[in-house]
Write an enzyme that holds these catalytic residues in place. Structure first.
Site, PDB file in Angstrom:
ATOM      1  N   LYS A 172       1.040  -1.095   0.008  1.00  0.00           N
ATOM      2  CA  LYS A 172       0.057  -0.155   0.079  1.00  0.00           C
ATOM      3  C   LYS A 172       0.919   1.058   0.025  1.00  0.00           C
ATOM      4  CE  LYS A 172      -4.010   2.003   0.305  1.00  0.00           C
ATOM      5  NZ  LYS A 172      -5.249   1.882  -0.446  1.00  0.00           N
ATOM      6  N   ASP A 205      -5.734  -2.929  -2.055  1.00  0.00           N
ATOM      7  CA  ASP A 205      -6.961  -3.109  -2.559  1.00  0.00           C
ATOM      8  C   ASP A 205      -7.544  -3.294  -3.757  1.00  0.00           C
ATOM      9  OD1 ASP A 205      -5.729  -0.586  -2.867  1.00  0.00           O
ATOM     10  OD2 ASP A 205      -7.411   0.917  -2.386  1.00  0.00           O
ATOM     11  N   ASP A 229      -2.242 -11.841   6.115  1.00  0.00           N
ATOM     12  CA  ASP A 229      -3.300 -12.663   6.978  1.00  0.00           C
ATOM     13  C   ASP A 229      -4.498 -12.404   6.114  1.00  0.00           C
ATOM     14  OD1 ASP A 229      -4.465 -13.895   9.147  1.00  0.00           O
ATOM     15  OD2 ASP A 229      -4.114 -11.815  10.366  1.00  0.00           O
TER      16      ASP A 229
END
Ligand code: NAD
Length: 336
Positions: A172, A205, A229
């Site tokens: 990100k 995303d 995760d």
């Protein structure tokens, strides 16, 4: 002969671990199992959920097959799983997700591996409330160059060893310009050493959406702890859930293989637990030991039994099912 530590675990652990050991032995791999107890059974016996002789055994064998361990919620002892990860600096969390014919799922022919960094960032436990009134809380995520280097290098080496076509780095870095930026920077440098492997990076995303829309475009995925995760469970969801998901925690000096699911106390002792996930963890263990032929044979036998759907546990066929042990026997009968 390989030496392997065996932690049967608790709940359904001992029964599914027993089946996994029998299947591995039936594939003619010579293993000396060093059985030790951790978690609830070890508290009963030694008043310690992770007795020193368990750690000594893993230090000696460097490889363990582990059944699930119950972690009491709230009070009680700390998670043995987390303690093992820290003790042996198991920096890789490996989570393959592959489709099995006969398991209802959104897609078929999925075969991806998520390589999740297992020690840094938001899971390092650096967090606190800023004042006694708990008006705000802080969690500090530290990403290091060395930590990024070792996990990304592991992903590329795995891709090379397994002749995989592509590595996708997930980050990100558009918002987390320092932690994400560092991870991305290291991945671009390391990729240069692997010209035969296609390299790409994706913002997390967009990655989540792409995995749902078209998972077949991915192969090996490497990412930081929190994103790994979440995306590894997403990947399990794409192939029909956690029921058949194996995982491994790997470091330089030890590797621990286990099913992703927990100790399932609700079905313990009933001979109805599905042993496939821990058997597939055994397949990862055998590949780690370079017993590739035996690993392939077992994986194929598991796939055949699931595809046929007659000798599987209740979770895979509610109307016509067999018990844990009997599913293991069917897998052994299919070994070629
Ligand atoms: P769980 O995975 O044990 O069970 C969730 C549901 O899935 C239950 O309904 C259970 O019956 C079912 N299930 C799980 N494994 C199955 C199998 N092999 N065959 C058929 N059905 C199966 O998750 P939970 O109930 O949240 O956790 C129980 C305990 O396990 C907790 O103490 C948790 O901390 C622990 N846990 C341990 C590990 C580990 O050791 N790696 C991982 C996850 C959870």
């Amino acid at each position: 002969m390989h030496d392997v530590t065996l932690i049967p675990g608790d709940g359904i652990g001992p029964s599914i671990a027993d089946v996994a050991v029998k299947v591995i032995e039936a594939a003619d791999v010579k293993i000396k199992w060093h059985a030790v107890e951790a978690g609830l059974p070890a508290i009963d016996k030694y008043k310690d959920p992770l007795p020193p002789h368990v750690l000594d055994s893993i230090r000696e064998t460097r490889v363990a097959l582990k059944g699930p361990l119950t972690t009491p919620v709230g009070s009680g002892f700390r998670s043995v799983n987390v303690a093992l990860r820290k003790e042996f600096d198991l920096y890789v969390n490996l989570r393959p997700a592959r489709s099995f014919e006969g398991v209802p799922s959104r897609y078929s022919n999925i075969d991806l591996i998520i390589v999740r960094e297992n020690t840094e960032e938001f899971y390092a436990g650096i967090e606190h409330y800023i004042d006694p009134a708990r008006s705000a809380a802080e969690t500090i995520g530290v990403v290091t160059r060395s930590g990024s280097d070792r996990i990304i290098r592991y992903a590329y080496e795995l891709a090379r060893k397994e002749k995989r076509r592509k590595v996708t780095t997930v980050h990100k870095a558009n918002i987390l310009k320092y932690t994400g930026g560092l991870f991305l920077d290291v991945s671009r440098q390391i990729a240069q050493g692997y010209p035969e492997i296609k390299t790409e990076d994706k913002i997390v995303d967009n990655m989540a959406m792409q995995m749902v829309l078209n998972p077949h475009q991915f192969d090996v995925i490497v990412t930081t702890n929190l994103f790994g995760d979440i995306l590894s469970d997403l990947a399990s969801g794409l192939v029909g859930g956690l029921g058949l998901a194996p995982g491994a925690n790997i470091g330089y000096n030890a590797a621990i293989f286990e099913a992703v699911h927990g100790s399932a106390p609700d079905i313990a002792g009933k001979n109805i637990a599905n042993p496939a996930a821990i058997i597939l963890a055994g397949v990862l263990l055998l590949r780690h030991l370079n017993e590739v032929a035996a690993a392939d044979r077992i994986e194929h036998a598991v796939a055949e039994v699931i595809k046929e759907g007659k000798s599987v546990t209740r979770d895979l066929n509610a109307t016509n099912c067999v018990g844990t042990k009997e599913m293991g026997e069917a897998i052994i009968a299919r070994l070629r």
